[in-house]
Design a protein around this motif. Sequence first.
Motif, PDB file in Angstrom:
ATOM      1  N   ALA A  36     -52.665 -44.534 -29.329  1.00  0.00           N
ATOM      2  CA  ALA A  36     -52.037 -43.479 -30.131  1.00  0.00           C
ATOM      3  C   ALA A  36     -53.047 -42.365 -30.386  1.00  0.00           C
ATOM      4  CB  ALA A  36     -51.541 -44.039 -31.450  1.00  0.00           C
ATOM      5  N   HIS A  75     -55.274 -38.836 -36.248  1.00  0.00           N
ATOM      6  CA  HIS A  75     -55.751 -37.685 -37.020  1.00  0.00           C
ATOM      7  C   HIS A  75     -56.415 -38.217 -38.286  1.00  0.00           C
ATOM      8  CE1 HIS A  75     -53.174 -34.727 -34.849  1.00  0.00           C
ATOM      9  NE2 HIS A  75     -52.438 -35.800 -34.667  1.00  0.00           N
ATOM     10  N   VAL A 126     -48.921 -43.861 -40.956  1.00  0.00           N
ATOM     11  CA  VAL A 126     -49.999 -43.405 -41.832  1.00  0.00           C
ATOM     12  C   VAL A 126     -50.853 -44.599 -42.213  1.00  0.00           C
ATOM     13  CG1 VAL A 126     -48.706 -41.458 -42.779  1.00  0.00           C
ATOM     14  CG2 VAL A 126     -48.576 -43.672 -43.900  1.00  0.00           C
ATOM     15  N   ARG A 150     -59.545 -35.612 -34.310  1.00  0.00           N
ATOM     16  CA  ARG A 150     -58.311 -35.806 -33.557  1.00  0.00           C
ATOM     17  C   ARG A 150     -58.687 -36.382 -32.210  1.00  0.00           C
ATOM     18  NH1 ARG A 150     -57.951 -31.937 -36.958  1.00  0.00           N
ATOM     19  NH2 ARG A 150     -56.024 -31.379 -37.978  1.00  0.00           N
ATOM     20  N   ARG A 163     -49.893 -40.955 -34.139  1.00  0.00           N
ATOM     21  CA  ARG A 163     -48.620 -40.618 -33.513  1.00  0.00           C
ATOM     22  C   ARG A 163     -48.699 -40.911 -32.028  1.00  0.00           C
ATOM     23  NH1 ARG A 163     -48.863 -35.538 -30.988  1.00  0.00           N
ATOM     24  NH2 ARG A 163     -50.795 -34.443 -31.428  1.00  0.00           N
ATOM     25  N   ASP A 164     -47.532 -41.170 -31.467  1.00  0.00           N
ATOM     26  CA  ASP A 164     -47.418 -41.410 -30.034  1.00  0.00           C
ATOM     27  C   ASP A 164     -45.966 -41.178 -29.661  1.00  0.00           C
ATOM     28  OD1 ASP A 164     -47.698 -42.328 -27.396  1.00  0.00           O
ATOM     29  OD2 ASP A 164     -47.203 -44.362 -28.007  1.00  0.00           O
ATOM     30  N   LYS A 208     -41.988 -44.444 -38.459  1.00  0.00           N
ATOM     31  CA  LYS A 208     -40.870 -44.066 -37.617  1.00  0.00           C
ATOM     32  C   LYS A 208     -41.181 -44.439 -36.178  1.00  0.00           C
ATOM     33  CE  LYS A 208     -38.663 -39.760 -36.255  1.00  0.00           C
ATOM     34  NZ  LYS A 208     -38.656 -38.339 -36.376  1.00  0.00           N
ATOM     35  N   GLY A 209     -40.176 -44.795 -35.422  1.00  0.00           N
ATOM     36  CA  GLY A 209     -40.377 -45.085 -34.009  1.00  0.00           C
ATOM     37  C   GLY A 209     -39.218 -45.879 -33.458  1.00  0.00           C
ATOM     38  N   ARG A 258     -44.558 -42.668 -35.484  1.00  0.00           N
ATOM     39  CA  ARG A 258     -45.411 -42.044 -36.495  1.00  0.00           C
ATOM     40  C   ARG A 258     -45.851 -43.113 -37.479  1.00  0.00           C
ATOM     41  NH1 ARG A 258     -44.371 -38.361 -33.450  1.00  0.00           N
ATOM     42  NH2 ARG A 258     -43.472 -36.355 -33.897  1.00  0.00           N
ATOM     43  N   LEU A 268     -53.468 -40.487 -39.951  1.00  0.00           N
ATOM     44  CA  LEU A 268     -52.115 -40.396 -39.423  1.00  0.00           C
ATOM     45  C   LEU A 268     -52.224 -40.692 -37.941  1.00  0.00           C
ATOM     46  CD1 LEU A 268     -49.390 -38.004 -40.214  1.00  0.00           C
ATOM     47  CD2 LEU A 268     -50.232 -37.847 -37.901  1.00  0.00           C
ATOM     48  N   ARG A 277     -42.492 -40.552 -30.259  1.00  0.00           N
ATOM     49  CA  ARG A 277     -41.652 -40.561 -31.470  1.00  0.00           C
ATOM     50  C   ARG A 277     -42.183 -41.480 -32.556  1.00  0.00           C
ATOM     51  NH1 ARG A 277     -35.512 -40.697 -29.132  1.00  0.00           N
ATOM     52  NH2 ARG A 277     -35.546 -38.614 -28.239  1.00  0.00           N
TER      53      ARG A 277
END
Length: 134
Positions: A44, A47, A120, A52, A113-114, A32-33, A118, A111, A116
């Motif tokens: 980013a 995880h 894996v 983390r 993220r940054d 997503k993004g 996402r 995983l 919005r």
Amino acid sequence: KEMRKKLRRGMVVVKENPTSTRQFDAEICVLKGEGTTIRESYQAYVHILNVRQTAFARNIEIVNNNALGLPPSHGAKQDSEGIVLRPGSRAKVRFEFAKRPEYLRPGMRMLFRDGRVRGVGIVTGIPTEASATP
């Protein structure tokens, strides 16, 4: 009390001598993004189990046969500045941790993220010291 200060979240206890690494290879899928493109030097928050930490994308390669067993990538493009990943893209990426080395093993799920964005992936390898700088 002094010994407690030496422990931090994410430390592991193993029989053999563990080695930590600043860089690792992972096969990722951007889920997503909106309006964001992933290029080399993309930053980013990663995880991996209880690790983390912020990581930078140092090298990106588009792959069509992947460890996840998913169909070929359809969102990745090559432009004048290199490979660009968008939602739906799959690629093999070399990440580098920003702050400190961490203990990782191939096969660990990750995983990232940054804002919005996402995504894996799976850690596919840990580069040796000689091949750590591409």
